[in-house]
Design an enzyme around this catalytic site. Structure first.
Site, mmCIF file in Angstrom:
data_model
loop_
_atom_site.group_PDB
_atom_site.id
_atom_site.type_symbol
_atom_site.label_atom_id
_atom_site.label_comp_id
_atom_site.label_asym_id
_atom_site.label_seq_id
_atom_site.Cartn_x
_atom_site.Cartn_y
_atom_site.Cartn_z
ATOM 1 N N GLU A 81 0.854 -1.184 0.000
ATOM 2 C CA GLU A 81 0.000 0.000 0.000
ATOM 3 C C GLU A 81 0.894 1.239 0.000
ATOM 4 O O GLU A 81 1.787 1.359 0.840
ATOM 5 C CB GLU A 81 -0.900 -0.007 1.239
ATOM 6 N N HIS A 131 -25.280 -0.839 -0.788
ATOM 7 C CA HIS A 131 -26.417 -0.804 -1.707
ATOM 8 C C HIS A 131 -27.142 -2.131 -1.754
ATOM 9 O O HIS A 131 -26.541 -3.189 -1.625
ATOM 10 C CB HIS A 131 -25.933 -0.405 -3.103
ATOM 11 N N CYS A 142 -15.416 20.716 16.684
ATOM 12 C CA CYS A 142 -14.263 21.587 16.879
ATOM 13 C C CYS A 142 -13.084 21.150 16.028
ATOM 14 O O CYS A 142 -12.040 21.815 16.020
ATOM 15 C CB CYS A 142 -13.874 21.707 18.351
#
Lengths: 494, 130, 418
Positions: free
Chosen positions: A34, A52, A448
């Site tokens: 990766e 879905h 925040c």
């Protein structure tokens, strides 16, 4: 000196990690390469998080088959991997006459695809599901669900790791060369070398590039960016199901909609804009204005103070903007490149399909190397799908008494405890960036946006883990947070 | 000759004072207008001819519950001396405990003031940031 | 430990927040005779935001000295300890109910406290990049000014070297100076409005002194950088505050500080059903600083954003005094409500109602900068109070005292700029 594996998976997104986890059931040596410093940082962490049902795809297509299969696998998978899933269902809403016909077509298509529980419902049932929803008719799909896509990716990766798959983070593949005997040699940007019998190309936005490295030139990826707004949790509960307008022909996506997230926010988006740069995750003035406009139309309660963040994800489309639409997944065991299992254009419903894609890929890998089940395979990942703050008060009190770190709140907005932060820092993949902590512990995802927690997390990393200012990276090596100390550590030496 | 417009800070009235200045290298005030009181006139003259400032900074502390102690100049110093004073402050280093008001640097850059600590720092287990 | 139900203890006055407001309120409650005051603070030390404000200028009214933030805080912390008031540090309030039960979490303990009176003193947080939708990527190097101040002054960490600042409020100006003195290069300060919201003293001493340019009517239109910030695009804005396309230019920098507003932290207040004022972002209160929920009081930045800590202390002391009175008598000091409304030229007034039974002070902010005007308080046509001000600015809170005698017979008040 190169590292040799039976199978190398290029790409640590949700698909690559699902494949890794599937392979870890067997006695094979496997590794994921990766290029980012953590898994899932490409398209996998930048989408609506929707699972879905599967009625939007042509019967017999890979998208239809794998989405429906993947969706049906999610309950068990999430239970085992400790990932939160909410089966909230979806209303695909008809707003005009054309839509009515579309809904009927989708119902038939969904039934042909084996989607469970699909039905067309009228206003009364629509209002019962989502009070105030527009439209006179809707297709109701109970298996449409929401999930945290990065939680799923991390869950898959950690379980694969626990079951013996190696993860090489920060390794960008730059060369793929066939080996004389069988298999491939893979070179990375940092000069590392890997060899394998089977290479699985799950590199998403870069799938066509990796193809070209192996001499496969027929694919191109057309990056198509979708921008999002994240809305404050104040609106949690206003959307009880997914509400989508009935799709219009040839749209590049499913249109701008509101999606509740599994953690209580609402997303507005995504937009669709073709780009040249597959990593241009910028948000733009015009699109953000459009998202605000559409969002307010869809949900009148939205106030200016509800917008807390923007992000963008990029779809790996296989067709250029002039052509548009959505091509089917490419999942192939290349005949012209032995041992090259190729995945191209895994955009939506890639998330839902991931576990089913993994099974299909496993079937292809099996043609090249024997896959003997590993009896030591443990599908269960330790931990909890819930954040500490989501547990009942009594349970929290007991856990705090046993482990004081659960009483110390580090992220005020999301009520994340020190123990959860420590667990995120000590993650088994060894990912050592601020976003790695964010995606695991949720810290800095509140209103925040890290104003309260980041200084505290910094203090923990410095005082308890010995980090120096230059060790703090936001996402990776090119995103340092700080430039140094104000005054030298330990004072000025005389 | 040049003209400067200043907002007086002596009182909340904030008069806009217009000052005519000769010789921008070593400014000399030739005329002052717009002040409502003599304090404003005196301030404007000082502000143009020899502006005075207080500054605040930090000094590292060893062995304290904070890595830094905040410090400030007790009385204003000339604006032109700020750089030199900062250089001197940067050479400082303290040991915990530190009390508020303790003098960490006397006569910084020869100015008639002290640099004092403004935070209490207690002696504590070593803080990794210090 | 086998916990069936969560332990609930009772306390008379519970103060949420140990910054200048909470400290002053707790001290006042104790001094008003309440023996049982508990202060809850989420940081490991008391003092709140003052701990990171190392510049001077605090306490000119209270102590007639120009102290730094930590020194001002120390005065109150010393008095707080002198009075033997209890504080729970590193403790967060998870929830507040309308019947004044707080759930608190700290290392090793989760507990509930039923309060006779609650004083909200949680202060405010900074508006973020996400909240103002600045276009562009999300590289490292973008900080709110207060967060950068925290890193620099409390954690000894330098956030960047080549800095641009969006927002000319005092926090941004102070950080422009601070970073310059520590060797960073501050390229410019950009302000979307046609005027700065910082004090003139800070414009001079933080920008002009260091030749840092201030560009009014300008905003950031894009944040550029894949990993770390590489630069920003800025553009001039028109009267509608929207960017004018042809004016866009690129400025290289590695750090962007945002000083774009403070938001009172009222999540707990909303939990408890406290009625809020959309203009101040804080609770609606009367002149005893009690909110719409019985026994819940509010003061300091959580009520409305202040610019001088001295007035925070004064306001908080009032709230503390009345909270103690509420616990002692079991009811509010007065149920009489004379509504106070902002009129022409006034953005807001606080408290939003007065009792008419005592002298009080109205705090207000004007809508635009003016010189030589009067603040006028009227009840219908009758003038109740008038105050001449030489300098009026939205960034500077104005206070006008109201005498009890002048309020008799008033049914409502309106405050205007004349």
């Amino acid at each position: 000196m190169s590292q040799d594996y039976d199978v190398l998976v290029v790409g640590g997104g949700v698909v690559g990690c699902a494949i890794a986890r599937e392979l870890s059931r067997f006695k094979v040596s496997a590794a994921v390469l990766e290029k980012e410093m953590d898994v899932g940082l490409g398209t996998s962490c930048r989408n609506s998080g929707v699972l879905h049902a599967g009625f939007n795809y042509a019967p017999g297509s890979l998208r239809a088959i794998l989405d429906v299969k993947g969706n049906s696998m999610m309950d068990d998978l999430c239970r085992d991997l400790k990932v939160k899933i909410k089966r909230i269902g979806k209303l695909t809403v008809a707003l005009d006459e054309e839509d009515e016909g579309t809904l009927q077509r989708l119902l038939e298509q969904g039934r042909a695809n084996g989607v469970p529980g699909l039905e067309i419902i009228g206003k009364e049932r629509m209002q019962a599901i989502q009070p105030g929803v527009e439209g006179f008719m809707a297709l109701y799909s109970p298996t449409s669900s929401i999930i945290s896509p990065y939680a799923l990716t991390i869950g898959l990766a950690e379980n694969a790791l626990a079951n013996g798959v190696n993860f090489h983070l920060g390794q960008q593949v730059v060369s793929v060369t066939p080996l004389a005997g069988k298999g491939w040699e893979v070179g990375t940007k940092s000069g590392e070398r890997f060899t394998c019998a089977v290479l699985v190309n799950a590199s998403g936005l870069f799938a066509a590039d990796v193809c070209r490295m192996a001499g496969i030139t027929e694919y191109s990826i057309y990056p198509c960016r979708g921008e999002y707004y994240v809305l404050d949790k104040r609106l949690d509960g206003t959307l009880r199901a997914l509400i989508y307008p009935a799709p219009k022909k040839n749209a590049p996506g499913l249109g701008i909609h509101l999606t509740p997230t599994v953690d209580g926010n609402i997303l507005i988006g995504p937009s669709a804009e073709y780009l040249n740069d597959p990593e241009d995750h910028s948000c733009t003035y015009d699109v953000m204005a459009e998202l605000r406009r559409e969002g307010k139309e869809l949900l009148g309660e939205i106030r200016m103070t509800d917008y807390i963040r923007n992000f963008a994800g990029i779809r790996p489309k296989q067709t250029p903007p002039e052509v548009g639409g959505n091509k089917d997944f490419v999942i192939e065991d290349r005949k012209d490149a032995k041992g090259f299992v190729n995945l191209v254009g895994i955009e939506s419903p890639g998330l839902t399909s991931a576990p089913a894609i993994a099974e299909m890929v496993r079937g292809m890998v099996e043609k090249h190397i024997p896959l003997l089940p590993d009896p030591a395979f443990n599908p269960v990942r330790p931990g909890s799908p819930f954040f500490f703050s989501e547990l009942p008060a009594d349970e929290r009190a007991a856990m705090i008494a046993e482990n004081p770190n659960y009483g110390e709140i580090i992220c005020r907005c999301e009520k994340i405890t020190k123990q959860e932060i420590l667990d995120a820092i000590n993650n088994p993949l060894g990912a050592r960036t601020l976003v790695s902590i964010k995606y695991r512990a949720r810290a800095s995802m509140g209103r925040c946006q890290g104003g309260f927690c980041v200084p505290r997390i910094t203090r923990i990393l410095r005082d308890e883990f010995g980090w120096n200012p230059e060790d703090f990276l936001k996402r990776g090596g090119s995103s340092p947070m700080f430039v140094g100390n104000v005054r030298p550590k330990g004072g000025v030496s005389r | 000759m040049s003209t400067r417009e200043l907002t007086c800070v002596v009182c909340p009235g904030g008069c806009t004072i217009v000052v005519d200045v000769d010789n921008d290298e070593t400014p000399v005030v030739t005329r002052i207008q717009g002040n409502n009181c003599p304090r404003g006139e005196a301030w404007a003259r000082q502000e143009v001819e020899n502006p005075m400032r207080t500054i605040a900074s930090s000094v590292p502390v060893r062995g304290g519950d904070f890595p830094l102690v905040s410090v400030r100049t007790l009385r204003p110093i000339p604006l032109t001396k700020i750089r030199e004073v900062m250089e001197e402050i940067r050479t400082l280093s303290l040991e915990a405990p530190v009390e508020i008001g303790s003098v960490v640097l006397a006569s910084p850059a020869g100015c008639d003031t002290e640099v004092v600590a403004t935070r209490r720092v207690k002696a504590a287990a070593p803080c990794a940031g210090a | 430990m086998n916990v069936k139900t969560l332990e609930t203890t009772k306390r008379d006055v519970v103060v949420i927040g140990g910054g200048p407001a909470g400290l002053a309120a707790a001290i006042a409650a104790k001094e008003a005779g309440c023996g049982d005051v508990l202060l809850i603070e989420r940081d490991r030390i008391l003092g709140g935001i003052l701990n990171q404000c190392i510049h001077d200028g605090f306490g000119l009214h209270t102590f007639k000295e120009a102290l730094s933030g930590p020194e001002y805080a120390a005065r109150y912390i010393d008095r707080f300890h002198e009075l033997g008031i209890e504080a729970m540090e590193e403790t967060i309030v998870l929830s507040l109910t309308s019947d004044r039960v707080v759930e608190v979490s700290t290392r090793g303990t989760l507990r509930r406290i039923r309060a006779g009176a609650v004083i909200l003193a949680m202060g405010c947080r900074e508006r973020t990049r996400g909240a103002i939708s600045i276009p562009g990527n999300r590289p490292s190097g973008v900080y709110t000014a207060g967060a950068a101040q925290n890193f620099m002054n409390l954690e000894n960490i330098m956030v960047g070297r080549k800095v641009c600042i969006l927002g000319s409020g005092d926090i941004g100006l102070i950080m422009a100076r601070r970073m310059t003195l520590e060797g960073a290069s501050v390229e410019a300060v950009f302000e979307i409005l046609p005027y700065s919201s910082g004090l003139p003293r800070n414009i001079q001493q933080c920008l002009n002194d260091y030749d840092i340019p201030l560009f009014l009517n300008t905003t950031v239109t894009e944040i550029v950088g894949k990993g770390r910030l590489e630069g920003i695009r800025v553009a001039s804005v028109g009267e509608d505050r929207a960017p004018i396309p042809d004016t866009e230019r690129f400025i290289a920098c590695d750090t962007l500080l945002l000083s774009v507003g403070l938001i009172p932290e009222n999540e707990l207040s909303r939990d408890a059903g406290v009625a809020m004022d959309p203009v101040t972002g804080g609770a609606v209160v009367n002149d005893s600083f009690m909110t719409s929920v019985d026994g819940i009081f509010a003061c300091g930045n959580v009520l409305h954003v202040h610019d001088l800590v001295d007035w925070v202390s004064v306001e908080a002391a009032e709230a503390g005094k009345f909270a103690a009175g509420y616990v002692r008598s079991g009811r509010e000091a007065s149920s009489c409500r004379i509504p106070v409304r902002p009129g022409s030229g006034v953005r807001y007034t606080l408290p939003q109602s007065v009792s008419g039974e005592r002298d009080c002070i109205l705090s207000l902010r004007v809508a635009a900068p003016w010189r030589n005007r009067c603040i006028v308080v009227k009840s219908g046509e009758r003038e109740v109070a008038r105050k001449k001000e030489m300098r009026l600015h939205p960034a500077e809170m104005i206070r006008i005292p109201l005498k009890k005698e002048a309020l008799s017979g008033c049914s409502s008040l309106e405050v205007t700029v004349e």
